[in-house]
Design a protein around this motif. Sequence first.
Motif, PDB file in Angstrom:
ATOM      1  N   LEU A  26      -4.321  -3.073   4.968  1.00 30.47           N
ATOM      2  CA  LEU A  26      -5.677  -2.924   5.489  1.00 30.47           C
ATOM      3  C   LEU A  26      -6.692  -3.603   4.557  1.00 30.47           C
ATOM      4  CD1 LEU A  26      -5.499   0.868   6.363  1.00 30.47           C
ATOM      5  CD2 LEU A  26      -5.498  -1.013   8.015  1.00 30.47           C
ATOM      6  N   ARG A  27      -7.836  -3.983   5.103  1.00 27.34           N
ATOM      7  CA  ARG A  27      -8.892  -4.501   4.229  1.00 27.34           C
ATOM      8  C   ARG A  27      -9.193  -3.454   3.156  1.00 27.34           C
ATOM      9  NH1 ARG A  27     -14.762  -5.793   6.122  1.00 27.34           N
ATOM     10  NH2 ARG A  27     -13.733  -6.983   7.764  1.00 27.34           N
ATOM     11  N   GLY A  28      -9.332  -3.920   1.914  1.00 23.53           N
ATOM     12  CA  GLY A  28      -9.603  -3.008   0.814  1.00 23.53           C
ATOM     13  C   GLY A  28      -8.370  -2.448   0.145  1.00 23.53           C
ATOM     14  N   TYR A  29      -7.189  -2.740   0.661  1.00 19.60           N
ATOM     15  CA  TYR A  29      -5.945  -2.177   0.132  1.00 19.60           C
ATOM     16  C   TYR A  29      -4.939  -3.292  -0.164  1.00 19.60           C
ATOM     17  CZ  TYR A  29      -7.371   2.528   1.682  1.00 19.60           C
ATOM     18  OH  TYR A  29      -8.029   3.714   1.861  1.00 19.60           O
ATOM     19  N   GLY A  30      -3.972  -2.950  -1.016  1.00 25.24           N
ATOM     20  CA  GLY A  30      -2.850  -3.854  -1.267  1.00 25.24           C
ATOM     21  C   GLY A  30      -3.320  -5.222  -1.721  1.00 25.24           C
ATOM     22  N   ALA A  31      -2.722  -6.252  -1.106  1.00 24.69           N
ATOM     23  CA  ALA A  31      -3.061  -7.627  -1.460  1.00 24.69           C
ATOM     24  C   ALA A  31      -4.066  -8.246  -0.499  1.00 24.69           C
ATOM     25  CB  ALA A  31      -1.789  -8.477  -1.506  1.00 24.69           C
TER      26      ALA A  31
ATOM     27  N   ALA B 176       5.563   2.393  -8.171  1.00 21.68           N
ATOM     28  CA  ALA B 176       4.839   1.517  -9.094  1.00 21.68           C
ATOM     29  C   ALA B 176       4.006   0.491  -8.338  1.00 21.68           C
ATOM     30  CB  ALA B 176       5.825   0.828 -10.030  1.00 21.68           C
ATOM     31  N   ALA B 177       4.552  -0.030  -7.238  1.00 23.45           N
ATOM     32  CA  ALA B 177       3.804  -1.004  -6.439  1.00 23.45           C
ATOM     33  C   ALA B 177       2.564  -0.364  -5.819  1.00 23.45           C
ATOM     34  CB  ALA B 177       4.696  -1.586  -5.347  1.00 23.45           C
ATOM     35  N   TYR B 178       2.688   0.880  -5.343  1.00 23.05           N
ATOM     36  CA  TYR B 178       1.534   1.582  -4.797  1.00 23.05           C
ATOM     37  C   TYR B 178       0.456   1.788  -5.861  1.00 23.05           C
ATOM     38  CZ  TYR B 178       4.404   2.907  -0.700  1.00 23.05           C
ATOM     39  OH  TYR B 178       5.187   2.911   0.431  1.00 23.05           O
ATOM     40  N   LEU B 179       0.878   2.245  -7.034  1.00 21.84           N
ATOM     41  CA  LEU B 179      -0.092   2.505  -8.092  1.00 21.84           C
ATOM     42  C   LEU B 179      -0.744   1.214  -8.582  1.00 21.84           C
ATOM     43  CD1 LEU B 179       1.721   5.273 -10.179  1.00 21.84           C
ATOM     44  CD2 LEU B 179      -0.092   5.539  -8.473  1.00 21.84           C
ATOM     45  N   ASP B 180       0.035   0.146  -8.685  1.00 20.02           N
ATOM     46  CA  ASP B 180      -0.534  -1.142  -9.079  1.00 20.02           C
ATOM     47  C   ASP B 180      -1.621  -1.571  -8.094  1.00 20.02           C
ATOM     48  OD1 ASP B 180       1.141  -1.300 -11.256  1.00 20.02           O
ATOM     49  OD2 ASP B 180       2.545  -2.718 -10.334  1.00 20.02           O
ATOM     50  N   ALA B 181      -1.318  -1.418  -6.801  1.00 19.01           N
ATOM     51  CA  ALA B 181      -2.263  -1.839  -5.773  1.00 19.01           C
ATOM     52  C   ALA B 181      -3.517  -0.973  -5.795  1.00 19.01           C
ATOM     53  CB  ALA B 181      -1.595  -1.772  -4.399  1.00 19.01           C
ATOM     54  N   CYS B 182      -3.369   0.323  -5.939  1.00 15.51           N
ATOM     55  CA  CYS B 182      -4.531   1.226  -5.944  1.00 15.51           C
ATOM     56  C   CYS B 182      -5.406   1.007  -7.170  1.00 15.51           C
ATOM     57  CB  CYS B 182      -4.061   2.674  -5.896  1.00 15.51           C
ATOM     58  SG  CYS B 182      -3.385   3.182  -4.298  1.00 15.51           S
ATOM     59  N   ARG B 183      -4.777   0.724  -8.295  1.00 10.59           N
ATOM     60  CA  ARG B 183      -5.514   0.522  -9.545  1.00 10.59           C
ATOM     61  C   ARG B 183      -6.527  -0.611  -9.393  1.00 10.59           C
ATOM     62  NH1 ARG B 183      -1.336  -0.983 -12.662  1.00 10.59           N
ATOM     63  NH2 ARG B 183      -0.437   1.116 -12.458  1.00 10.59           N
ATOM     64  N   GLU B 184      -6.162  -1.608  -8.583  1.00  6.95           N
ATOM     65  CA  GLU B 184      -7.019  -2.780  -8.392  1.00  6.95           C
ATOM     66  C   GLU B 184      -8.001  -2.600  -7.238  1.00  6.95           C
ATOM     67  OE1 GLU B 184      -6.868  -5.290 -10.535  1.00  6.95           O
ATOM     68  OE2 GLU B 184      -5.307  -4.136 -11.585  1.00  6.95           O
ATOM     69  N   ALA B 185      -7.981  -1.436  -6.592  1.00  7.76           N
ATOM     70  CA  ALA B 185      -8.747  -1.291  -5.348  1.00  7.76           C
ATOM     71  C   ALA B 185      -9.613  -0.043  -5.324  1.00  7.76           C
ATOM     72  CB  ALA B 185      -7.775  -1.279  -4.165  1.00  7.76           C
ATOM     73  N   VAL B 186      -9.947   0.505  -6.480  1.00 11.38           N
ATOM     74  CA  VAL B 186     -10.691   1.771  -6.494  1.00 11.38           C
ATOM     75  C   VAL B 186     -11.998   1.676  -5.697  1.00 11.38           C
ATOM     76  CG1 VAL B 186     -11.908   3.432  -7.956  1.00 11.38           C
ATOM     77  CG2 VAL B 186      -9.629   2.618  -8.609  1.00 11.38           C
ATOM     78  N   PRO B 187     -12.855   0.676  -5.919  1.00 12.11           N
ATOM     79  CA  PRO B 187     -14.124   0.660  -5.165  1.00 12.11           C
ATOM     80  C   PRO B 187     -13.935   0.579  -3.659  1.00 12.11           C
ATOM     81  CG  PRO B 187     -14.226  -0.825  -7.049  1.00 12.11           C
ATOM     82  CD  PRO B 187     -12.791  -0.420  -6.908  1.00 12.11           C
TER      83      PRO B 187
END
Length: 292
Positions: free
Chosen positions: A63-68, A195-206
Amino acid sequence: MTPTIPGFDHQRIQVADGVALHTAVGGSGSPIVLLHGFPQTHLMWRHVAADLAADHTVICPDLRGYGASDKPADTDRATYAKRTMAADIVALARALGHERFALAGHDRGALVAFRTGLDHPAAITHLACLDVLPTLDMWEVMRGTSAAIGFHLYLMAQPPGLPEQLIAAAPDVFFGHFLDLWAHHPTAIPAHIRAAYLDACREAVPSIVADYRASAGIDVEHDQADRDAGNLLDMPVTVLQQDWGAALGFDAQALWSAWAPELAHTTVNCGHFMAEEAPERVIAELRKLLAR
């Protein structure tokens, strides 16, 4: 190395000005789009997508704002409205050559799917929503001490600044809390996927906060307008949920029935992450839906 869904191609597809969605596509046949929830990415569908790809074109975006996918700044209250995100999904399908498609979503993705079904009924052949209530109903039924389970909804509904700073101070603790708390079968999310979920969320907090903030504001307004107008989901709808409705003091099936005349409501004996904890059951129910 970032995990992938075996046999799926990965591409970035432009869906709006300045917004492209990272998308995994596999299989052939009638199309179905699968939308992930929080705090996940398209990888949550890895088991379901692999099975459905035997006879369907399966499209799994972040989704926009998530993942890559792109994460536009929250400069307008509509930037992360589910109406905007629904338009992303219709544009995505059209870019891949599909004017009509089946749509299934889990958690946040289910809210996008719900809005897509209301805003773009001619595009959606079948609709599935996993383990969520429509936004308007969710806010109406959450009250008292039982609402503590949804503390994150209230936190991320606050004006910009405080929630972003608090979550960014310890993102792995915050997002990991939900992965641990909501899974009845922790082994369903193996270490490399977690780990992939946490990596993605770490970069997408806002952007994640902006998504939730929209659900306490503009999304409620849109749902209320549809309720007032009597707008309904007129396609076959399947809702899969944990047995949490009775525990929280409301009838989830009745709430969904008010929106979906052609509803099949089923309880699944697992945790929140049912596509990972009970993929065989989810696959079976989605195939029943697609046959309706």
